[in-house]
Design a protein around this motif. Structure first.
Motif, PDB file in Angstrom:
ATOM      1  N   THR A 137     -11.302  11.589  -0.322  1.00 31.73           N
ATOM      2  CA  THR A 137      -9.855  11.364  -0.310  1.00 31.73           C
ATOM      3  C   THR A 137      -9.201  12.014  -1.514  1.00 31.73           C
ATOM      4  O   THR A 137      -8.157  12.675  -1.389  1.00 31.73           O
ATOM      5  CB  THR A 137      -9.539   9.858  -0.303  1.00 31.73           C
ATOM      6  OG1 THR A 137     -10.202   9.249   0.803  1.00 31.73           O
ATOM      7  CG2 THR A 137      -8.050   9.610  -0.203  1.00 31.73           C
ATOM      8  N   LEU A 138      -9.792  11.853  -2.683  1.00 27.77           N
ATOM      9  CA  LEU A 138      -9.202  12.389  -3.909  1.00 27.77           C
ATOM     10  C   LEU A 138      -9.127  13.913  -3.875  1.00 27.77           C
ATOM     11  O   LEU A 138      -8.179  14.509  -4.378  1.00 27.77           O
ATOM     12  CB  LEU A 138     -10.017  11.923  -5.123  1.00 27.77           C
ATOM     13  CG  LEU A 138     -10.071  10.407  -5.342  1.00 27.77           C
ATOM     14  CD1 LEU A 138     -10.971  10.069  -6.516  1.00 27.77           C
ATOM     15  CD2 LEU A 138      -8.670   9.851  -5.563  1.00 27.77           C
ATOM     16  N   ALA A 139     -10.140  14.556  -3.282  1.00 29.92           N
ATOM     17  CA  ALA A 139     -10.127  16.021  -3.190  1.00 29.92           C
ATOM     18  C   ALA A 139      -9.198  16.510  -2.093  1.00 29.92           C
ATOM     19  O   ALA A 139      -8.425  17.462  -2.283  1.00 29.92           O
ATOM     20  CB  ALA A 139     -11.547  16.530  -2.952  1.00 29.92           C
ATOM     21  N   TRP A 157       1.499  11.511   0.256  1.00 28.02           N
ATOM     22  CA  TRP A 157       1.698  10.117  -0.145  1.00 28.02           C
ATOM     23  C   TRP A 157       1.259   9.160   0.959  1.00 28.02           C
ATOM     24  O   TRP A 157       0.602   8.148   0.701  1.00 28.02           O
ATOM     25  CB  TRP A 157       3.167   9.873  -0.504  1.00 28.02           C
ATOM     26  CG  TRP A 157       3.490  10.206  -1.914  1.00 28.02           C
ATOM     27  CD1 TRP A 157       4.277  11.223  -2.375  1.00 28.02           C
ATOM     28  CD2 TRP A 157       3.006   9.529  -3.085  1.00 28.02           C
ATOM     29  NE1 TRP A 157       4.309  11.233  -3.742  1.00 28.02           N
ATOM     30  CE2 TRP A 157       3.547  10.199  -4.211  1.00 28.02           C
ATOM     31  CE3 TRP A 157       2.171   8.436  -3.300  1.00 28.02           C
ATOM     32  CZ2 TRP A 157       3.278   9.803  -5.516  1.00 28.02           C
ATOM     33  CZ3 TRP A 157       1.897   8.041  -4.608  1.00 28.02           C
ATOM     34  CH2 TRP A 157       2.447   8.712  -5.698  1.00 28.02           C
ATOM     35  N   LYS A 158       1.612   9.487   2.194  1.00 29.33           N
ATOM     36  CA  LYS A 158       1.199   8.626   3.314  1.00 29.33           C
ATOM     37  C   LYS A 158      -0.326   8.597   3.420  1.00 29.33           C
ATOM     38  O   LYS A 158      -0.925   7.531   3.628  1.00 29.33           O
ATOM     39  CB  LYS A 158       1.815   9.145   4.616  1.00 29.33           C
ATOM     40  CG  LYS A 158       1.465   8.291   5.820  1.00 29.33           C
ATOM     41  CD  LYS A 158       2.055   8.853   7.104  1.00 29.33           C
ATOM     42  CE  LYS A 158       3.537   8.647   7.192  1.00 29.33           C
ATOM     43  NZ  LYS A 158       4.070   9.007   8.533  1.00 29.33           N
ATOM     44  N   TYR A 159      -0.945   9.746   3.250  1.00 27.21           N
ATOM     45  CA  TYR A 159      -2.403   9.841   3.337  1.00 27.21           C
ATOM     46  C   TYR A 159      -3.071   9.013   2.254  1.00 27.21           C
ATOM     47  O   TYR A 159      -4.003   8.225   2.528  1.00 27.21           O
ATOM     48  CB  TYR A 159      -2.797  11.315   3.224  1.00 27.21           C
ATOM     49  CG  TYR A 159      -4.278  11.599   3.197  1.00 27.21           C
ATOM     50  CD1 TYR A 159      -5.161  10.926   4.031  1.00 27.21           C
ATOM     51  CD2 TYR A 159      -4.798  12.571   2.345  1.00 27.21           C
ATOM     52  CE1 TYR A 159      -6.513  11.208   4.025  1.00 27.21           C
ATOM     53  CE2 TYR A 159      -6.151  12.858   2.328  1.00 27.21           C
ATOM     54  CZ  TYR A 159      -7.003  12.167   3.163  1.00 27.21           C
ATOM     55  OH  TYR A 159      -8.350  12.447   3.143  1.00 27.21           O
ATOM     56  N   SER A 164      -5.999   4.561   0.835  1.00 26.58           N
ATOM     57  CA  SER A 164      -6.418   3.631  -0.220  1.00 26.58           C
ATOM     58  C   SER A 164      -6.542   2.207   0.304  1.00 26.58           C
ATOM     59  O   SER A 164      -7.461   1.473  -0.076  1.00 26.58           O
ATOM     60  CB  SER A 164      -5.416   3.678  -1.381  1.00 26.58           C
ATOM     61  OG  SER A 164      -5.405   4.953  -1.981  1.00 26.58           O
ATOM     62  N   VAL A 165      -5.621   1.824   1.176  1.00 29.17           N
ATOM     63  CA  VAL A 165      -5.730   0.496   1.793  1.00 29.17           C
ATOM     64  C   VAL A 165      -7.017   0.416   2.615  1.00 29.17           C
ATOM     65  O   VAL A 165      -7.777  -0.557   2.536  1.00 29.17           O
ATOM     66  CB  VAL A 165      -4.504   0.202   2.677  1.00 29.17           C
ATOM     67  CG1 VAL A 165      -4.713  -1.088   3.465  1.00 29.17           C
ATOM     68  CG2 VAL A 165      -3.243   0.092   1.820  1.00 29.17           C
ATOM     69  N   GLY A 166      -7.263   1.455   3.384  1.00 28.75           N
ATOM     70  CA  GLY A 166      -8.466   1.464   4.215  1.00 28.75           C
ATOM     71  C   GLY A 166      -9.743   1.431   3.397  1.00 28.75           C
ATOM     72  O   GLY A 166     -10.666   0.662   3.697  1.00 28.75           O
ATOM     73  N   ILE A 167      -9.803   2.253   2.357  1.00 31.70           N
ATOM     74  CA  ILE A 167     -11.032   2.309   1.572  1.00 31.70           C
ATOM     75  C   ILE A 167     -11.234   1.009   0.796  1.00 31.70           C
ATOM     76  O   ILE A 167     -12.371   0.608   0.512  1.00 31.70           O
ATOM     77  CB  ILE A 167     -11.014   3.534   0.635  1.00 31.70           C
ATOM     78  CG1 ILE A 167     -12.443   3.969   0.285  1.00 31.70           C
ATOM     79  CG2 ILE A 167     -10.192   3.295  -0.603  1.00 31.70           C
ATOM     80  CD1 ILE A 167     -13.221   4.543   1.435  1.00 31.70           C
ATOM     81  N   SER A 168     -10.137   0.307   0.455  1.00 26.91           N
ATOM     82  CA  SER A 168     -10.261  -1.002  -0.199  1.00 26.91           C
ATOM     83  C   SER A 168     -10.883  -2.017   0.757  1.00 26.91           C
ATOM     84  O   SER A 168     -11.751  -2.810   0.363  1.00 26.91           O
ATOM     85  CB  SER A 168      -8.897  -1.498  -0.672  1.00 26.91           C
ATOM     86  OG  SER A 168      -8.338  -0.607  -1.626  1.00 26.91           O
ATOM     87  N   LEU A 169     -10.436  -1.995   2.010  1.00 29.72           N
ATOM     88  CA  LEU A 169     -11.032  -2.892   3.000  1.00 29.72           C
ATOM     89  C   LEU A 169     -12.516  -2.587   3.185  1.00 29.72           C
ATOM     90  O   LEU A 169     -13.339  -3.503   3.310  1.00 29.72           O
ATOM     91  CB  LEU A 169     -10.291  -2.751   4.338  1.00 29.72           C
ATOM     92  CG  LEU A 169      -8.841  -3.236   4.365  1.00 29.72           C
ATOM     93  CD1 LEU A 169      -8.195  -2.886   5.704  1.00 29.72           C
ATOM     94  CD2 LEU A 169      -8.769  -4.742   4.125  1.00 29.72           C
TER      95      LEU A 169
END
Length: 490
Positions: A137-139, A157-159, A164-169
């Motif tokens: 994601t960061l790259a 920004w949307k991505y 980030s919400v998804g990867i936190s879950l």
């Protein structure tokens, strides 16, 4: 040693591109790195077929058949994108659309993105796998914002926010998976986060914790795969990123996200049985197909159309996991393979059309076959292939998954599956026939085909046609072994 080289080679290429200031060297470094990576991933796949699981660094890196398949597909797609990118960015630079600094950013970030994708199937530790997916994601977010337009930054920004919400879950799901195993393995057990350790004791895991873990993981990694309702970042990201980067997202990274879901699904099914994870997976999968269908019908932007196609295919693979059985597992493995070799050609054709006509909108483009005969012909071929038209290979995987639904006595789900797939086929054929056939709005001379772009596209087309009729025996054996893992046999 081979497993260690796979993520290191792209990192070295990216750092060398950062240290040089020549476009020619950036191109050479990327081409060399991805050619080496592709060769090594094929070697790993061959070793796995012959020897079984291979490991490195004391088991920290591990490749079984499922890992090897994802590695080989990532290497194949990365090499195709690297070849196409040479011609694509030369034309963009000639048109004044990109600067020297932007080109450097692409050639530095793309190997880093690929390195993170390669680490995903190599990491035996579920926590390290999570870190690798977060690194992608960061790259890739910087590739989404590559053109520095207002719409690019909005897409970026949307991505990053949704991702980030998804990867936190997914992180919470990983933690709960570890918690479910503490009572069995103990808190000090070496390798307690390793999939190879957890799969042996999966039937003894805490079922309540595992149930919650699977829901969180499916939502988290489903966001990265683009499953409904976490799919909304995809159309914007695919439309704004440069075409080679979009192809890496749509044909390479999607397999990494599905791979993560598969790993946790195997654990969940051994712990909870098939019914609970199967219903969740089938529900999310079929919902993704049905939501993508109307957007395909009314779509006006052919770059966004490819995003909804990826949402559809992610749904097909996840639905196959949910239907289960030997046919479902085989269908998922085949679909990962066939989609990965087919989708890049769609992106590359779309990139050629957008560069020539200076627009991504269907209503502004007509007569591609007359203006860009090679691109138009390959676009129609790729359209038939990606929508699962016989005799192309995706028809075989979709038919296997549909057969799995019928074998599981899920008649209504199978009906919805067919309705969604047929609707998407109709939408694609309608859009692509209008764009490729007929008379151009303005008579423009045929342009000479770029050898770099055409080389990548024709090579993909040959593979697509061949796979429709014949799958090499070692590759089919790898697919069969992958299906055994997906089905929980290993």
């Amino acid at each position: 040693m081979t497993l260690l080289l796979l993520p290191l080679i792209p990192i070295c290429a990216g750092l060398l591109c950062l240290a040089t200031n020549s476009r020619a060297w950036w191109e050479r470094l990327n081409l060399t790195a991805f050619a080496l990576v592709a060769g090594l991933t094929f070697k790993v796949a061959g070793d796995v077929v012959e020897q079984g699981t291979v490991t490195a660094l004391g088991g920290f890196l591990r490749a079984d058949a499922l890992s090897a398949l994802v590695l080989a597909l990532t290497g194949f797609v990365s090499l195709a994108c690297a070849i196409y990118a040479v011609g694509y960015f030369r034309q963009d630079e000639k048109a004044g659309r990109v600067t020297h600094a932007q080109l450097r950013r692409y050639y530095v970030l793309t190997p880093l993105f690929a390195s993170a994708m390669l680490l995903v199937p190599l990491a035996d530790n579920l926590g390290v796998m999570w870190v690798a997916i977060e690194s992608t994601t960061l790259a890739s977010v910087l590739l989404v914002t590559f053109y520095n337009q207002k719409t690019s930054f909005e897409a970026g920004w949307k991505y990053i926010i949704i991702g980030s919400v998804g990867i936190s879950l997914a992180l919470f799901g990983t933690v709960f998976t570890y918690y479910s195993a503490v009572g069995v393995l103990g808190p000090e057990t070496h390798g307690g986060m390793n999939w190879s350790v957890l799969v042996d004791v999966a039937d003894k895991l805490n079922p309540q914790a595992m149930r919650l873990a699977f829901i969180l993981v499916l939502l988290g990694y489903g966001t990265k795969a683009g499953l409904v309702p976490m799919h909304t970042w995809k159309p914007d990201a695919y439309a704004e990123a440069p075409v080679p980067a979009s192809a890496l997202l749509g044909a390479g990274f999607i397999n990494c996200a599905i791979y993560a879901i598969i790993r946790f699904d195997v654990l969940a099914e051994k712990c909870l049985g098939h019914e609970f994870p199967g219903k969740l997976l089938a529900g999310f999968g079929v919902a993704s197909i049905l939501v993508a269908a109307p957007f395909v019908l009314v779509q006006r932007n052919f770059r966004r159309l490819l995003a909804y196609s990826s949402i559809d295919h992610a749904g097909i693979m996840v639905a196959g996991l949910g239907f289960g059985g030997k046919l479902g597992a085989l269908g998922v493995a085949l679909h990962m393979l066939f989609h990965a070799v087919t989708k890049p050609l769609m992106f590359f054709c779309a990139g050629n059309v957008q560069q020539h006509f200076a627009t991504p909108y269907f209503w502004k483009v007509r007569g591609v076959l007359r203006t860009l005969p090679w691109t138009g012909g390959l676009f129609l071929l790729a359209t038939l292939a990606v929508t699962g038209t016989p005799p192309f290979s995706i028809f075989q995987s979709e038919f296997s998954i549909l057969s799995a639904a019928l074998a599981a006595d899920r008649g209504w789900t199978a009906f919805l599956f067919i309705a969604g797939v047929v609707t998407i086929f109709t939408g694609f054929l309608r859009h692509m026939s209008k764009m490729n056939l007929g008379k151009p709005h303005e008579e423009t001379p045929q342009t000479a085909a770029c050898p770099w772009k055409m080389g990548a596209m024709v090579s993909l087309a040959v593979v697509i046609v061949v796979f429709g009729f014949w799958l090499p025996a070692p590759l089919f054996k790898l697919v069969q072994q992958t299906a055994h893992i997906i089905g929980g046999s290993q």
